[in-house]
Design a protein around this motif. Sequence first.
Motif, PDB file in Angstrom:
ATOM      1  N   GLY A 127       0.829  -0.992  -0.013  1.00  0.00           N
ATOM      2  CA  GLY A 127       0.014  -0.745   0.465  1.00  0.00           C
ATOM      3  C   GLY A 127       0.597   0.775   0.104  1.00  0.00           C
ATOM      4  N   ARG A 128       2.190   1.195  -0.201  1.00  0.00           N
ATOM      5  CA  ARG A 128       3.170   2.584  -0.314  1.00  0.00           C
ATOM      6  C   ARG A 128       2.402   3.536  -0.494  1.00  0.00           C
ATOM      7  NH1 ARG A 128       6.246  -1.895  -0.759  1.00  0.00           N
ATOM      8  NH2 ARG A 128       7.285  -1.455  -2.770  1.00  0.00           N
ATOM      9  N   LYS A 129       1.650   2.995  -2.786  1.00  0.00           N
ATOM     10  CA  LYS A 129       1.977   4.749  -2.833  1.00  0.00           C
ATOM     11  C   LYS A 129       0.662   5.165  -3.057  1.00  0.00           C
ATOM     12  CE  LYS A 129       5.550   3.391  -5.787  1.00  0.00           C
ATOM     13  NZ  LYS A 129       5.125   2.659  -7.426  1.00  0.00           N
ATOM     14  N   VAL A 130      -0.474   4.124  -1.809  1.00  0.00           N
ATOM     15  CA  VAL A 130      -2.110   4.191  -1.697  1.00  0.00           C
ATOM     16  C   VAL A 130      -2.737   5.232  -0.331  1.00  0.00           C
ATOM     17  CG1 VAL A 130      -2.915   2.837  -3.255  1.00  0.00           C
ATOM     18  CG2 VAL A 130      -3.084   2.556  -0.607  1.00  0.00           C
ATOM     19  N   ASP A 131      -3.040   6.283  -0.274  1.00  0.00           N
ATOM     20  CA  ASP A 131      -3.652   7.118   0.778  1.00  0.00           C
ATOM     21  C   ASP A 131      -4.427   6.525   1.221  1.00  0.00           C
ATOM     22  OD1 ASP A 131      -1.955   9.113   0.088  1.00  0.00           O
ATOM     23  OD2 ASP A 131      -2.668   9.933  -0.654  1.00  0.00           O
ATOM     24  N   ASN A 132      -5.914   5.456   1.186  1.00  0.00           N
ATOM     25  CA  ASN A 132      -6.949   4.621   1.254  1.00  0.00           C
ATOM     26  C   ASN A 132      -6.570   3.445   0.906  1.00  0.00           C
ATOM     27  OD1 ASN A 132      -9.145   7.072   2.430  1.00  0.00           O
ATOM     28  ND2 ASN A 132      -8.340   7.579   0.245  1.00  0.00           N
ATOM     29  N   MET A 133      -6.846   2.635   1.949  1.00  0.00           N
ATOM     30  CA  MET A 133      -6.907   1.176   1.755  1.00  0.00           C
ATOM     31  C   MET A 133      -6.906   0.133   2.622  1.00  0.00           C
ATOM     32  SD  MET A 133      -3.033   0.081   2.526  1.00  0.00           S
ATOM     33  CE  MET A 133      -3.200  -1.483   4.108  1.00  0.00           C
ATOM     34  N   VAL A 134      -7.645  -1.173   2.401  1.00  0.00           N
ATOM     35  CA  VAL A 134      -7.724  -1.635   3.978  1.00  0.00           C
ATOM     36  C   VAL A 134      -6.975  -2.775   3.530  1.00  0.00           C
ATOM     37  CG1 VAL A 134     -10.193  -2.954   3.979  1.00  0.00           C
ATOM     38  CG2 VAL A 134     -10.144  -0.573   3.623  1.00  0.00           C
ATOM     39  N   TYR A 135      -6.569  -3.320   4.618  1.00  0.00           N
ATOM     40  CA  TYR A 135      -6.461  -4.875   5.070  1.00  0.00           C
ATOM     41  C   TYR A 135      -6.818  -5.829   5.344  1.00  0.00           C
ATOM     42  CZ  TYR A 135      -2.891  -8.987   6.549  1.00  0.00           C
ATOM     43  OH  TYR A 135      -2.229  -9.601   7.093  1.00  0.00           O
ATOM     44  N   ILE A 136      -6.943  -6.726   5.099  1.00  0.00           N
ATOM     45  CA  ILE A 136      -7.909  -7.742   5.455  1.00  0.00           C
ATOM     46  C   ILE A 136      -6.939  -9.360   5.817  1.00  0.00           C
ATOM     47  CG2 ILE A 136      -9.888  -9.567   5.210  1.00  0.00           C
ATOM     48  CD1 ILE A 136     -11.026  -7.100   3.822  1.00  0.00           C
ATOM     49  N   THR A 137      -7.035  -9.516   6.727  1.00  0.00           N
ATOM     50  CA  THR A 137      -6.238 -10.727   7.083  1.00  0.00           C
ATOM     51  C   THR A 137      -7.257 -12.154   7.552  1.00  0.00           C
ATOM     52  OG1 THR A 137      -4.574 -12.116   8.542  1.00  0.00           O
ATOM     53  CG2 THR A 137      -6.403 -10.189  10.509  1.00  0.00           C
ATOM     54  N   ILE A 138      -6.725 -13.182   6.745  1.00  0.00           N
ATOM     55  CA  ILE A 138      -7.203 -13.988   6.241  1.00  0.00           C
ATOM     56  C   ILE A 138      -6.793 -15.182   7.358  1.00  0.00           C
ATOM     57  CG2 ILE A 138      -9.330 -16.012   5.026  1.00  0.00           C
ATOM     58  CD1 ILE A 138      -8.561 -13.389   2.770  1.00  0.00           C
ATOM     59  N   SER A 139      -7.614 -15.181   8.285  1.00  0.00           N
ATOM     60  CA  SER A 139      -6.446 -16.504   8.840  1.00  0.00           C
ATOM     61  C   SER A 139      -7.281 -17.398   9.815  1.00  0.00           C
ATOM     62  CB  SER A 139      -5.147 -15.561  10.159  1.00  0.00           C
ATOM     63  OG  SER A 139      -4.377 -16.415  10.735  1.00  0.00           O
ATOM     64  N   THR A 140      -6.448 -17.389  10.892  1.00  0.00           N
ATOM     65  CA  THR A 140      -7.504 -18.637  11.699  1.00  0.00           C
ATOM     66  C   THR A 140      -8.789 -17.917  11.674  1.00  0.00           C
ATOM     67  OG1 THR A 140      -5.931 -18.766  13.224  1.00  0.00           O
ATOM     68  CG2 THR A 140      -7.764 -19.729  14.051  1.00  0.00           C
ATOM     69  N   GLY A 141      -8.772 -16.040  12.273  1.00  0.00           N
ATOM     70  CA  GLY A 141     -10.137 -15.721  11.704  1.00  0.00           C
ATOM     71  C   GLY A 141     -10.033 -15.349  10.790  1.00  0.00           C
ATOM     72  N   ILE A 142     -11.040 -13.765  10.972  1.00  0.00           N
ATOM     73  CA  ILE A 142     -10.704 -12.675  10.085  1.00  0.00           C
ATOM     74  C   ILE A 142     -10.689 -11.268  10.291  1.00  0.00           C
ATOM     75  CG2 ILE A 142     -11.915 -11.956   7.623  1.00  0.00           C
ATOM     76  CD1 ILE A 142     -12.711 -14.146   6.774  1.00  0.00           C
ATOM     77  N   GLY A 143      -9.869 -10.722  10.686  1.00  0.00           N
ATOM     78  CA  GLY A 143      -9.382  -8.998  10.828  1.00  0.00           C
ATOM     79  C   GLY A 143      -9.180  -8.001   9.743  1.00  0.00           C
ATOM     80  N   GLY A 144      -9.582  -7.096  10.502  1.00  0.00           N
ATOM     81  CA  GLY A 144      -8.678  -6.290   8.489  1.00  0.00           C
ATOM     82  C   GLY A 144      -8.576  -4.653   9.686  1.00  0.00           C
ATOM     83  N   GLY A 145      -7.682  -3.606   8.919  1.00  0.00           N
ATOM     84  CA  GLY A 145      -7.335  -2.532   9.665  1.00  0.00           C
ATOM     85  C   GLY A 145      -7.542  -1.595   8.585  1.00  0.00           C
ATOM     86  N   ALA A 146      -8.015  -0.584   8.902  1.00  0.00           N
ATOM     87  CA  ALA A 146      -8.501   0.203   7.427  1.00  0.00           C
ATOM     88  C   ALA A 146      -7.232   1.393   7.559  1.00  0.00           C
ATOM     89  CB  ALA A 146      -9.412   1.360   7.085  1.00  0.00           C
ATOM     90  N   ILE A 147      -6.535   1.918   6.451  1.00  0.00           N
ATOM     91  CA  ILE A 147      -6.397   3.661   6.637  1.00  0.00           C
ATOM     92  C   ILE A 147      -6.956   4.219   5.789  1.00  0.00           C
ATOM     93  CG2 ILE A 147      -3.799   4.300   5.486  1.00  0.00           C
ATOM     94  CD1 ILE A 147      -3.220   2.258   7.420  1.00  0.00           C
ATOM     95  N   ILE A 148      -7.492   5.496   6.164  1.00  0.00           N
ATOM     96  CA  ILE A 148      -8.324   6.483   5.621  1.00  0.00           C
ATOM     97  C   ILE A 148      -7.063   7.837   5.102  1.00  0.00           C
ATOM     98  CG2 ILE A 148     -10.245   8.340   6.044  1.00  0.00           C
ATOM     99  CD1 ILE A 148     -11.534   5.900   6.747  1.00  0.00           C
ATOM    100  N   GLU A 149      -7.229   8.530   4.757  1.00  0.00           N
ATOM    101  CA  GLU A 149      -6.673   9.442   4.694  1.00  0.00           C
ATOM    102  C   GLU A 149      -4.596   8.984   5.035  1.00  0.00           C
ATOM    103  OE1 GLU A 149      -6.919  11.900   2.082  1.00  0.00           O
ATOM    104  OE2 GLU A 149      -9.465  10.943   1.775  1.00  0.00           O
ATOM    105  N   ARG A 150      -3.937   8.109   4.624  1.00  0.00           N
ATOM    106  CA  ARG A 150      -3.077   7.988   5.309  1.00  0.00           C
ATOM    107  C   ARG A 150      -2.217   7.892   6.892  1.00  0.00           C
ATOM    108  NH1 ARG A 150       0.308  11.882   4.771  1.00  0.00           N
ATOM    109  NH2 ARG A 150       2.661  10.664   3.990  1.00  0.00           N
ATOM    110  N   GLU A 151      -4.354   7.324   7.319  1.00  0.00           N
ATOM    111  CA  GLU A 151      -3.351   7.248   8.857  1.00  0.00           C
ATOM    112  C   GLU A 151      -4.667   5.882   9.103  1.00  0.00           C
ATOM    113  OE1 GLU A 151      -4.044  10.671  11.844  1.00  0.00           O
ATOM    114  OE2 GLU A 151      -3.676  11.798  10.639  1.00  0.00           O
TER     115      GLU A 151
END
Lengths: 324, 324
Positions: A127-151
């Motif tokens: 995601g180095r070049k984007v400002d808005n992204m969502v990371y989703i981990t598919i593992s034992t469970g499913i989790g996520g983290g959102a980056i909005i305007e780089r934060e």
Amino acid sequence: MKEYYLGLDLGGTKILTGLADQEGNIIARSRRDTEAAAGEETIIKNMILTIEDVLAKAEVNKDQIVSLGIGSPGPLDATKGIIIENANLPWKNVPLVKKMEAALGIKTLLKNDANAAALGEKWFGAGRKVDNMVYITISTGIGGGAIIERELFNGTNDNACEIGHTVIDPDGPLCGCGKHGCLESFASGTAIGKRAREAAAKGLSKEMLELADQIVEDINAVICAQAAYQGDEVAQEIFKKAGYYLGIGLGNVINIFNPEMIILGGGVMKASDLFLAEALATMKKTALSGPLEIVSVKEAELGSDIGLMGAVAVAMEDRLVKNG
Amino acid sequence: MKEYYLGLDLGGTKILTGLADQEGNIIARSRRDTEAAAGEETIIKNMILTIEDVLAKAEVNKDQIVSLGIGSPGPLDATKGIIIENANLPWKNVPLVKKMEAALGIKTLLKNDANAAALGEKWFGAGRKVDNMVYITISTGIGGGAIIERELFNGTNDNACEIGHTVIDPDGPLCGCGKHGCLESFASGTAIGKRAREAAAKGLSKEMLELADQIVEDINAVICAQAAYQGDEVAQEIFKKAGYYLGIGLGNVINIFNPEMIILGGGVMKASDLFLAEALATMKKTALSGPLEIVSVKEAELGSDIGLMGAVAVAMEDRLVKNG
């Protein structure tokens, strides 16, 4: 005086710590068993030993460290620096930040592992070049983290982006959280393992039973993947169905976050060729055309370092947002 | 020189425009038929007439206006200021911001109506005291707007927070968007009307048929609500079921946005006593305990002025975020 950052990936079985320079390059690393069963004191002692180890290896003094970032499974209260509970560690309501700061005299920051990984992929990964992204981990469970305007988007009390526990079919399977039909109950490694055991118990897959030495209870997502790769159609269908539901989840994420990029990580992604095509096809049907047009889906780039680099990104976030 | 702001609520049948002072108090208002059928030129002419009207009423000059905010049904491109399409207005790809700026010489800002309403409730309504909130309108469709750290969350290309088009049951009813089982297909006014017509066509509700003079096609959500208030159990059940699905949607919103407050608005909320209790009960089962603990659910406070005050908030957002 040169400044450095520490990242610590706290897992149920191992602790991985890295010392990073101001650009986020790892210049020393240390790995140690968590010894979770030995309890709180021992775990914290082991964390501190890895930190002392990287400082010694790199010949860096404590007072050259700007901050320590810790990524840990949740639920936790990132603002207060408290780990509330943990399936794999025998502690409850541990004021980890306070304890580490008292022991080390280093400013400490805590995030749950999915949020830390999102920060890692944003600053050092796909995601180095984007400002808005969502990371989703598919593992034992499913989790996520959102980056909005780089934060990192934390939410009001650090519970944002629990994508795994959005309901996508109220008549779906029972989830670990007690609800029915969460995304996690359909598409996590745990869910795939459950579907596989159900199928094997019904006598639908000899291959999976063979791979598990005829012990149904030993069948899990890894065995299901092995069987699928060996051509077992039942196992293939289990992954495909998980992909279908993951695609609904991805479509919903697009309709809600309207991100530039979705980044997929987690252990189950090792078998992505068994489900990703189905997931993307369903995602395209689920997402509205406006936000679908501009989004791309990428695999996480940090591999087994995602926890470590996530923790480093937690330590460095302020600096990265300002300079990055 | 005193400064003022203009807000214009552009609807399919009427235009409502207000002149606001720097605190957002409406000091003049003007209302006019949209005359949508007469086409683009006429619609824009009518918009301008309402603006000239409020300026004349308040004896304010154009050069005292900081900006004009427009709230309009979408889809639209807020950044480019273009209305892409509109179910109730006969235009496509209209560069509305450019046209208004050319005609008036006033800086113009455009947002979709749900986002504008979210801003209105944040700054002038139920959300005044919170930094993180999600506004959900339950009307013909279901739309949403999220405020994160006091600012509207737009998404990458202004498509964030399309809560109505998240899938909550892939085997659910057909939605206007072409998918099955969107929240909107279960819990919007349109969905309630459809369920009501289906029930009446099956002969399950004499009350609804009577209220519609025996014409099944004339049954809608309003008639369904009337029948429910008269004690028709089938109609009551339709609302309760809509409430159940709305509750799943609210729970998902809590698990994703972790907001301090959810604000519910839109015409269907007039019948909230028919479905809100069920929605809240389901929401509490769907949301995780961490984010559920700190969220409150409120009804929108701006009533029929929500479109107008939303548009004013669009015009004033920069000022409000700085000073508010």
